[in-house]
Design a protein around this motif. Structure first.
Motif, PDB file in Angstrom:
ATOM      1  N   GLU A  76       0.842  -1.194   0.000  1.00 30.34           N
ATOM      2  CA  GLU A  76       0.000   0.000   0.000  1.00 30.34           C
ATOM      3  C   GLU A  76       0.885   1.254   0.000  1.00 30.34           C
ATOM      4  O   GLU A  76       1.755   1.434   0.821  1.00 30.34           O
ATOM      5  N   HIS A  77       0.652   2.109  -0.994  1.00 33.17           N
ATOM      6  CA  HIS A  77       1.450   3.321  -1.114  1.00 33.17           C
ATOM      7  C   HIS A  77       0.516   4.468  -1.474  1.00 33.17           C
ATOM      8  O   HIS A  77      -0.277   4.346  -2.404  1.00 33.17           O
ATOM      9  N   PRO A  78       0.607   5.579  -0.774  1.00 32.86           N
ATOM     10  CA  PRO A  78      -0.335   6.683  -1.035  1.00 32.86           C
ATOM     11  C   PRO A  78      -0.275   7.207  -2.460  1.00 32.86           C
ATOM     12  O   PRO A  78      -1.290   7.691  -2.983  1.00 32.86           O
ATOM     13  N   ARG A  79       0.875   7.109  -3.119  1.00 30.55           N
ATOM     14  CA  ARG A  79       0.986   7.590  -4.491  1.00 30.55           C
ATOM     15  C   ARG A  79       0.138   6.764  -5.464  1.00 30.55           C
ATOM     16  O   ARG A  79      -0.215   7.237  -6.544  1.00 30.55           O
ATOM     17  N   LEU A  80      -0.161   5.527  -5.087  1.00 29.60           N
ATOM     18  CA  LEU A  80      -0.835   4.614  -6.005  1.00 29.60           C
ATOM     19  C   LEU A  80      -2.346   4.590  -5.823  1.00 29.60           C
ATOM     20  O   LEU A  80      -3.027   3.772  -6.434  1.00 29.60           O
ATOM     21  N   ARG A  81      -2.861   5.494  -5.036  1.00 30.99           N
ATOM     22  CA  ARG A  81      -4.302   5.500  -4.786  1.00 30.99           C
ATOM     23  C   ARG A  81      -5.099   6.139  -5.920  1.00 30.99           C
ATOM     24  O   ARG A  81      -6.317   5.946  -6.014  1.00 30.99           O
ATOM     25  N   SER A  82      -4.425   6.903  -6.778  1.00 27.14           N
ATOM     26  CA  SER A  82      -5.102   7.559  -7.895  1.00 27.14           C
ATOM     27  C   SER A  82      -4.080   7.816  -8.986  1.00 27.14           C
ATOM     28  O   SER A  82      -2.867   7.758  -8.748  1.00 27.14           O
ATOM     29  N   PRO A  83      -4.521   8.104 -10.213  1.00 27.12           N
ATOM     30  CA  PRO A  83      -3.569   8.403 -11.291  1.00 27.12           C
ATOM     31  C   PRO A  83      -2.675   9.586 -10.954  1.00 27.12           C
ATOM     32  O   PRO A  83      -2.984  10.404 -10.094  1.00 27.12           O
ATOM     33  N   GLY A  84      -1.557   9.655 -11.672  1.00 24.47           N
ATOM     34  CA  GLY A  84      -0.627  10.770 -11.504  1.00 24.47           C
ATOM     35  C   GLY A  84       0.649  10.417 -10.772  1.00 24.47           C
ATOM     36  O   GLY A  84       1.559  11.243 -10.683  1.00 24.47           O
ATOM     37  N   ALA A  85       0.765   9.192 -10.276  1.00 21.82           N
ATOM     38  CA  ALA A  85       1.933   8.820  -9.475  1.00 21.82           C
ATOM     39  C   ALA A  85       3.236   8.949 -10.249  1.00 21.82           C
ATOM     40  O   ALA A  85       4.280   9.259  -9.668  1.00 21.82           O
ATOM     41  N   PHE A  86       3.182   8.696 -11.546  1.00 13.90           N
ATOM     42  CA  PHE A  86       4.412   8.639 -12.340  1.00 13.90           C
ATOM     43  C   PHE A  86       4.633   9.902 -13.162  1.00 13.90           C
ATOM     44  O   PHE A  86       5.461   9.922 -14.060  1.00 13.90           O
ATOM     45  N   GLY A  87       3.897  10.948 -12.847  1.00 13.00           N
ATOM     46  CA  GLY A  87       4.060  12.201 -13.562  1.00 13.00           C
ATOM     47  C   GLY A  87       3.444  12.184 -14.941  1.00 13.00           C
ATOM     48  O   GLY A  87       3.828  12.980 -15.806  1.00 13.00           O
ATOM     49  N   GLU A  88       2.462  11.307 -15.155  1.00 13.66           N
ATOM     50  CA  GLU A  88       1.849  11.191 -16.465  1.00 13.66           C
ATOM     51  C   GLU A  88       0.884  12.346 -16.739  1.00 13.66           C
ATOM     52  O   GLU A  88       0.233  12.855 -15.848  1.00 13.66           O
TER      53      GLU A  88
END
Length: 229
Positions: A76-88
């Protein structure tokens, strides 16, 4: 092929990580149509314009399908809860590196974009995820996403779709080029094919040419690990 855009995103410059390096990787969702020019979306910024952005990296799509695999890898990682984690700029649904090829052209709103290269992950992903090996993991898994150049400028909205218009080199998928660059790194046949691939970004064709000439693979450490001080 006609697929939804799950999320349309742009980012302004903001401090990233403990060293507070300027970065536009934290891209926020757009609620209204925006202009897509030759170098990217209006309001989308990059902290290092020598290595990020520009006409060959104007738009960065990333498959939202990968988020489940990353959650399995990282927990579980807060960055992965919604799109945008990879700067897309665009979170996609139904496209992956296995199916997308160099030269694929898509209608996106009133614009037309063309797949130009895969993404070479850099150390800013380490800062983004607070994980010192994140960029290397993105590279090693091949879950990199890709970049597009803009063939026709236009307006893009959050409810627009990606509609495939043309496939010029369907055999040259992002996955195939990833394998040549990072797995079978000195396969001369593949490198010659990459060097001759007209719609691939020139910098990537030059990587292939240099390997053919030198018989050596470039050093990735600075790109993946970043400055040491």
């Amino acid at each position: 092929m006609d697929l939804p855009v799950l999320s349309l995103r742009i980012g302004s410059l903001a401090p990233l990580g403990p060293r507070a390096v300027p970065s536009g990787i934290n891209k926020l969702e757009v609620a209204a149509p925006i202009w897509l020019g030759e170098s990217g979306f209006v309001g989308d910024m990059q902290g290092d314009t020598a290595k990020h952005g520009g006409p060959e990296k104007a738009v960065h799509p990333y498959p939202f399908e990968h988020y489940a695999a990353w959650s399995n890898d990282l927990g579980e990682h807060p960055r992965l809860r919604s799109p945008g984690a990879f700067g897309e700029n665009i979170a996609t649904d139904g496209l992956t590196e296995d199916s997308v090829a160099i030269g694929d052209r898509f209608q996106l709103g009133t614009s037309i974009v063309e797949v130009s290269q895969g993404r070479q992950p850099c150390w800013r992903l380490n800062e983004r995820f607070s994980r010192k090996t994140m960029a290397r993991e993105v590279q090693e898994t091949g879950r990199t996403g890709w970049y597009c150049r803009v063939i026709q400028t236009g307006t893009v909205g959050p409810t627009d779709r990606l509609t495939l218009l043309e496939r010029s080199t369907p055999d040259w998928t992002i996955r195939r080029i990833w394998r040549a660059f990072y797995v079978d790194t000195l396969d001369k046949s593949e490198l010659r094919g990459i060097a001759d691939l007209d719609r691939l970004a020139a910098t990537w064709r030059n990587y292939a040419l240099r390997r053919l000439e030198s018989g050596k693979v470039e050093d990735w450490s600075m790109r993946l690990q970043g400055p040491t001080s």
